[in-house]
Enzyme design. Structure first.
Site, PDB file in Angstrom:
ATOM      1  N   ASP A 290     -67.523 -73.921 -85.928  1.00 37.67           N
ATOM      2  CA  ASP A 290     -67.600 -72.980 -87.021  1.00 37.67           C
ATOM      3  C   ASP A 290     -67.673 -73.808 -88.305  1.00 37.67           C
ATOM      4  O   ASP A 290     -67.524 -75.034 -88.291  1.00 37.67           O
ATOM      5  CB  ASP A 290     -66.390 -72.015 -86.987  1.00 37.67           C
ATOM      6  CG  ASP A 290     -66.706 -70.718 -87.721  1.00 37.67           C
ATOM      7  OD1 ASP A 290     -66.074 -69.682 -87.409  1.00 37.67           O
ATOM      8  OD2 ASP A 290     -67.575 -70.734 -88.607  1.00 37.67           O
TER       9      ASP A 290
HETATM   10  C1  GLC Z   1     -68.033 -68.314 -90.980  1.00 38.38           C
HETATM   11  C2  GLC Z   1     -67.572 -67.498 -89.793  1.00 38.38           C
HETATM   12  C3  GLC Z   1     -68.548 -67.453 -88.658  1.00 38.38           C
HETATM   13  C4  GLC Z   1     -69.951 -67.546 -89.197  1.00 38.38           C
HETATM   14  C5  GLC Z   1     -70.106 -68.935 -89.801  1.00 38.38           C
HETATM   15  C6  GLC Z   1     -71.497 -69.150 -90.375  1.00 38.38           C
HETATM   16  O1  GLC Z   1     -66.976 -69.015 -91.549  1.00 38.38           O
HETATM   17  O2  GLC Z   1     -66.306 -67.824 -89.244  1.00 38.38           O
HETATM   18  O3  GLC Z   1     -68.323 -66.225 -87.952  1.00 38.38           O
HETATM   19  O4  GLC Z   1     -70.895 -67.354 -88.172  1.00 38.38           O
HETATM   20  O5  GLC Z   1     -69.135 -69.188 -90.814  1.00 38.38           O
HETATM   21  O6  GLC Z   1     -71.704 -68.306 -91.464  1.00 38.38           O
END
Ligand code: GLC
Length: 749
Positions: A290
């Protein structure tokens, strides 16, 4: 004449032969994936392999802490394998051109974006779509989202979010399918089918991404990013099955979650990524972190520095570093120091190149960046219709005393509340490029479209969602005083749920409840229309408001769906995928809990003190999982089992008669629950094992059938083996998790 037609025919034939030849030639035919990827990797340097594992955010929608150096610079240096938050056919084409010019081996970029419940045409939030208990509706929404996103240069969506969530304080409960594992499994599969389709070579599908792996929804106290600590049994029985289902549906990517599980951050959790996902489940796709999840292991206290974090992550099975720049800046050093092997780097690189191959990017890096196709695809009328149909299936009727609903067109109606004219919040959070103001349909617009201008309706916000401004209150009360019925449209701001939006007070925010209390004094029927991304605490409302509609966030056509429901063109049929607590102190709260040694039987329990209960509130949910009313009523009867004893592997047929006993045609979600009376470990009081939606005209009745085998009764016993155990079972069938129509059977050796 004859000669001419012969010549014409010959000309057409030769032109078409040429055309086929050209098209064939034009689309460079490349070798089969395994051969192509291994030949490509043989030419790549270690650095080039590492750079495939690097993902940076464009300047688009930023979804986490802003990062440093510009991503274009890094692309020009050939150091990037993927870009997130870049979208638009022309924009992605431009970025891809920069990359292809600077990539020595012409390896295309992979574009990812959070297309969670729609790209431009926005569908209800996933918690709302889970309320439909209709996997085909969820699949349709994902299919439309993929069609629009892929026409705009997006190759990969960071969806579906399949986290089980049992704590309404956690804002991201809005993004998933609620508290139940069985429902979560069905919705995970439906989403993957919708996003990925069955043939990647088609340009109207995208890579899906099962996230957040794993158990992110079990954050202590419902506080986002907080610690998760649980037994292997609970992890495997409750939180992992929707992820496993996603792999079985063919999902091509996973995203590791921010949280730790029992001391080990998921980003570098070898047990999770290598043993379970890539081992037991044989997952051959790619795992991305993430957003800065790798760097955050330093804060977790699990890594000393970026290099330590990066080598821990890739050795544990993480393949791509989202935004953190740790792979880019430290992996080569770790390789030189022998801390990361070339086999590990090759495996991660291969997984990334494989998905790029699957998407057809090596044949044509620009095949998704086609401005003409984008223009023809975005907001297609049938997509907007689909969004309306799914929204109508996602609205839950929680209460309807005195049949206040449906409303009648000739009534004088006062619409009040901060969301009665709203066309901004109504599409919810994580709404990608969904247009809000001026495009999304508000309740006001939906009602006016339905009733025309002849209607005797007024619209007054009265108060705001938060804060205590009262300057609009009196006008709203005056109009309400003169009405036959009041419709209060209230709830949260769209960003009061979703990421980084945990809350500890789940009452209607601001002075909305106070406003309701003032309206109550007018002695008129009141309908409360809720717009929110999570269960709220509604005990006062349940006692004092005649009708309550839970609409969640209904998307681009939300106002139409709500208006058609209020006036009866749509008979609400959705059921709650999450329990609504009586107060926040009950959380986490879920229906499939354990009985304990001192189960409290409620007010009728002869022992009121020494039982597992609270002194100030009943244990039960205000509105339980699986609950939802209709404008009609349904009755259940004739529950029959094909036998009262089955052996392992044998089928048990279950049938029940469902009757529409009211005055409206309607759709009921018939739910099947099973209780394992005794196990080698304690078992939940009941678990959902099946559901079916059945349409019944008023007065009609139908027999609904289910089938169970011992495979459906498996769990992780004391020996941690996933198997069923002989013994006594009960089945419950009805319209919610409190169904009491039941029958018993034995599973015998
Ligand atoms: C965010 C979220 C995740 C998302 C990623 C990209 O922090 O936790 O669900 O897909 O970043 O935007």
């Amino acid at each position: 004449m004859k000669l001419k037609s012969i010549l014409q025919n010959r000309f057409c034939i030769s032109v078409s032969v040429l055309l086929i030849g050209f098209i064939g030639f034009g689309q460079k035919k490349i070798k089969p994936k395994a051969e192509f990827v291994s030949e490509l990797m043989a030419k790549m340097t270690v650095d080039e392999k590492i750079y495939q594992l690097v993902q940076f955010s464009s300047d688009g929608t930023i979804t986490g802490p802003k990062q440093g150096e510009n991503y274009i610079t890094r692309i020009e240096q050939g150091k990037v394998g993927s870009v997130l938050n870049a979208y638009g056919a022309e924009n992605t084409r431009k970025i891809q051109e920069i990359n292809m010019k600077n990539s020595r081996l012409k390896i295309p970029l992979l574009f990812g974006f959070d297309v969670i419940h729609g790209y431009k045409t926005i569908f209800p939030i996933n918690l709302a779509m889970a309320s439909s208990f209709d996997p085909s509706a969820v699949e349709l929404a994902a299919k439309v989202a993929a069609a629009e996103a892929s026409s705009a240069g997006v190759h990969w969506t960071f969806a579906p979010m399949v986290d089980i969530a049992r704590d309404a304080r956690w804002g991201r409960i809005s993004e998933g399918s609620g508290e139940d594992t069985y429902l979560g499994i069905q919705m995970a599969k439906a989403n993957v089918r919708g996003f990925q389709g069955s043939d990647f070579s088609k340009a109207n599908t995208v890579l899906a991404c099962a996230k957040h792996f794993a158990a992110y929804g079990a954050a202590e106290s419902g506080r986002d990013y907080n610690t998760v600590d649980m037994s292997e049994r609970v992890l495997r029985e409750t939180y992992l099955p929707p992820f496993k289902a996603a792999t079985e549906a063919g999902v091509k990517t996973f995203m590791a979650s921010f949280n730790e599980i029992s001391g080990v951050p998921s980003t570098a959790n070898k047990h999770l990524l290598r043993n379970i996902l890539k081992g037991e489940w044989n997952f051959d796709g790619m795992v991305v972190s993430d957003y800065t999840g790798v760097n955050e292991m330093i804060a977790h206290g699990f890594a000393k520095n970026d290099q330590d974090a990066a080598q821990l992550a890739i050795n544990a099975g993480l393949d791509m570093d989202m935004v953190g720049a740790t792979f880019m800046t430290t992996l080569k050093k770790s390789y030189d120091e022998g801390k990361v092997s070339i086999e590990t780097i090759n495996d991660a690189c291969k997984r990334v190149l494989d998905v790029k191959y699957d998407l057809g990017l090596f044949e044509d890096p620009y095949r998704y960046s086609d401005a003409k196709r984008e223009k023809e695809t975005i907001y297609k009328p049938e997509f907007l219709e689909a969004s309306l149909e799914v929204a109508k299936k996602s609205i839950v009727l929680l209460k309807n005393d005195r049949n206040v609903l449906p409303l009648k067109k000739e009534q004088k109606i006062a619409f009040v509340g901060p969301l009665c004219e709203d066309d901004y919040h109504i599409i919810g959070s994580w709404a990608a490029l969904g247009d809000r103001q001026g495009y999304a349909v508000s309740v006001k617009e939906g009602v006016q479209k339905l009733l025309g201008n002849s209607a005797k309706v007024t619209f007054d916000k009265g108060v705001e969602i938060e804060g205590n401004k009262r300057d609009g209150l009196q006008q709203a009360l005056d109009n309400a005083k003169n009405a036959d019925v009041i419709v209060a449209v209230m709830g949260e701001l769209e960003n009061m749920s979703g990421e980084a939006a945990s809350r500890t007070n789940l009452d209607l925010p601001g002075i909305q409840k106070e406003f309701l209390m003032e309206l109550k004094k007018l002695g008129k029927p009141i309908v409360l229309v809720l717009m929110n991304g999570r269960p709220l605490t509604l005990s006062w409302e349940d006692q004092n408001i005649d009708a309550i509609l839970e609409t969640w966030w209904t998307g681009t056509r939300g106002g139409d769906a709500i208006a058609q429901t209020l006036f009866g063109q749509n008979n609400p049929s959705a059921k709650l995928p999450v329990s609504f607590p009586r107060n926040v102190g009950q959380l986490p709260l879920y229906y499939n809990a354990k009985n304990t040694g001192r189960p409290y039987l409620g007010p009728k329990d002869p022992e009121q003190r020494f039982k597992s209960r609270y002194l100030d509130v009943d244990n039960s949910a205000l509105y339980p999982f699986g609950y939802g009313l209709s404008y009609t009523t349904f009755a259940y009867s004739d529950l029959k089992l094909s036998s009262n004893k089955i052996g392992f592997g044998q089928k048990l047929a279950i049938s029940v008669t469902v009757s529409n006993t009211g005055n409206y045609d309607g759709v009921e979600t018939v739910q099947l629950y099973v209780k394992d009376e005794v196990g080698s470990v304690t078992r939940p009081v009941r678990e959902l094992k099946g559901f079916q939606k059945v349409a019944l005209k008023k007065g009609e009745k139908k027999t609904v059938s289910f089938e169970l085998t011992s495979d459906d009764l498996r769990f992780y016993g004391l020996d941690m083996k996933f198997s069923a155990e002989a013994g006594d079972f009960s089945v419950f069938v009805g319209g919610s998790s409190t169904a009491d129509l039941n029958a018993k059977f034995e599973l015998a050796e």
